[in-house]
Design an enzyme around this catalytic site. Structure first.
Site, PDB file in Angstrom:
ATOM      1  N   LEU A   1      40.114  34.818  44.655  1.00 49.75           N
ATOM      2  CA  LEU A   1      40.140  34.104  43.389  1.00 49.75           C
ATOM      3  C   LEU A   1      39.350  32.796  43.446  1.00 49.75           C
ATOM      4  CD1 LEU A   1      43.841  34.553  42.211  1.00 49.75           C
ATOM      5  CD2 LEU A   1      41.864  36.033  41.831  1.00 49.75           C
ATOM      6  N   HIS A   2      38.654  32.529  42.347  1.00 49.93           N
ATOM      7  CA  HIS A   2      37.932  31.272  42.174  1.00 49.93           C
ATOM      8  C   HIS A   2      38.223  30.745  40.771  1.00 49.93           C
ATOM      9  CE1 HIS A   2      35.136  33.684  39.841  1.00 49.93           C
ATOM     10  NE2 HIS A   2      34.885  34.442  40.888  1.00 49.93           N
TER      11      HIS A   2
ATOM     12  N   GLY B   1      36.667  30.880  38.081  1.00 53.84           N
ATOM     13  CA  GLY B   1      36.446  31.837  36.997  1.00 53.84           C
ATOM     14  C   GLY B   1      37.669  32.685  36.734  1.00 53.84           C
ATOM     15  N   HIS B   2      38.251  33.229  37.794  1.00 54.94           N
ATOM     16  CA  HIS B   2      39.480  34.005  37.640  1.00 54.94           C
ATOM     17  C   HIS B   2      40.610  33.149  37.069  1.00 54.94           C
ATOM     18  CE1 HIS B   2      37.601  36.231  41.190  1.00 54.94           C
ATOM     19  NE2 HIS B   2      37.638  37.134  40.228  1.00 54.94           N
TER      20      HIS B   2
ATOM     21  N   GLN C   1      34.742  51.493  42.713  1.00 47.27           N
ATOM     22  CA  GLN C   1      33.657  50.672  42.185  1.00 47.27           C
ATOM     23  C   GLN C   1      32.523  50.486  43.190  1.00 47.27           C
ATOM     24  OE1 GLN C   1      36.804  47.902  39.757  1.00 47.27           O
ATOM     25  NE2 GLN C   1      34.919  46.908  40.397  1.00 47.27           N
TER      26      GLN C   1
ATOM     27  N   GLY D   1      35.987  38.266  32.040  1.00 43.68           N
ATOM     28  CA  GLY D   1      34.963  37.234  32.009  1.00 43.68           C
ATOM     29  C   GLY D   1      33.631  37.737  31.493  1.00 43.68           C
TER      30      GLY D   1
ATOM     31  N   ASP E   1      30.657  39.520  33.720  1.00 43.19           N
ATOM     32  CA  ASP E   1      30.558  40.979  33.780  1.00 43.19           C
ATOM     33  C   ASP E   1      30.558  41.526  32.354  1.00 43.19           C
ATOM     34  OD1 ASP E   1      30.803  41.276  36.761  1.00 43.19           O
ATOM     35  OD2 ASP E   1      32.693  40.276  36.356  1.00 43.19           O
TER      36      ASP E   1
END
Length: 301
Positions: A4-5, A7-8, A32, A141, A144
């Site tokens: 996690l960063h 953005g998450h 994926q 986000g 993507d």
């Protein structure tokens, strides 16, 4: 998929501010990854991720004092591969067994050119997560962006009730405040020299956006972006940086159909939202980014 960063965490805070209960899923999805991709080395930092989530608190706006309610994540769902793929899972699509989801006609453009089975894996695992959790709202986000729009199409075509397409939210990309690099778990792969040139893709897309707003055609905008990449490659060489830049693609696509805009497109495109996107290899690390051109009032949020 964890690691996690900010953005998450911005997605988590968005959910906390708009919902009574927030569930966060963390799952590195084998479907994926193509056989040659980085499944085994993908960063896995679950203990750190859990601490970050425990620290997240939001005081939503209420009629009374904000202190009367503090929201934190209600649950973190961390399933095993066996739980998510009861029939088993291998990375080679031709050898896979069981049920999988494909969104036809929307998965071969942009990211799908380089990663032809990627969105099959995304659509499958997200359908499973939606079935398990049955969320009222879901948050993805903009970094993507193709994935997010494909999931909206999936929710529409499969008549999902949890969430409905209108409740699948696309949140603007979180960026490094110093140079605008889109935050990504894969940024941890970058060497110090690689990190110096990593903003190249963002700079290239901004140059194309500026040209578009000035009245240039799609072909001219793409040329501007490619020129930035080439200039930065030469600069890295002149500064003797131990890094290699390789442009995967830069393209402009219709936001609804993902159709590629014609080279001289201009007038018709001004009446629709256009996805300006690209992918760039910094050494072996593949970075992606995008800009939405046009009125995004009904798209982001």
């Amino acid at each position: 998929m964890g690691a996690l960063h900010e953005g998450h965490l911005s997605l988590v805070r968005k959910s906390l501010s708009e919902n009574d209960l927030t569930v966060v899923s963390i799952f590195v999805n084998p479907a994926q990854f193509a056989p040659h991709e980085d499944l085994s080395s993908y960063p896995r930092t679950l203990p750190v991720d859990l601490k970050l989530l425990e620290a997240e608190q939001v005081h939503p706006a209420t009629d009374g004092p904000a202190s009367c309610e503090i929201r934190t994540p209600a649950a973190v769902f961390v399933p095993s591969v066996k739980e998510m793929y009861p029939s088993g899972i291998v990375q080679n699509v031709t050898d896979q067994k069981g049920a999988f989801i494909e969104v036809k006609g929307y998965s071969h453009q942009m990211e799908g050119q380089t990663r032809p089975t990627f969105f099959r894996g995304v659509a499958t695992v997200v359908t499973k997560l939606f079935n398990i959790i049955q969320p009222t709202n879901a948050y993805f986000g903009q970094k993507d962006v193709q994935q997010a729009f494909i999931l909206k199409r999936l929710a529409t075509d499969l008549l999902l009730s949890h969430p409905t397409p209108e409740h699948l939210h696309i949140v603007p990309t979180a960026r490094d405040p110093t140079d605008g690099l889109a935050l990504s778990s894969r940024n941890t792969y970058l060497t110090p020299d690689g990190r110096k040139v990593a903003p190249t893709l963002r700079q290239a897309l901004l140059a194309a956006e500026e040209a578009w707003k000035a009245g240039s055609t799609k072909e001219e905008c793409i040329a501007k972006a490619k020129a930035i990449v080439e200039s930065n490659k030469q600069k890295a060489t002149s500064e003797e940086l131990a890094v290699e830049l390789k442009l995967d693609y830069v393209e402009m696509n219709d936001v609804k159909t993902f159709d590629v805009l014609e080279p001289q497109a201009r007038r018709q495109a001004e009446e629709q939202v256009v996805i300006l996107s690209g992918a760039l290899y910094v050494d072996k690390t593949r970075l992606i980014d995008n800009i939405l051109l046009g009125d995004t009032t009904n798209i982001l949020g």
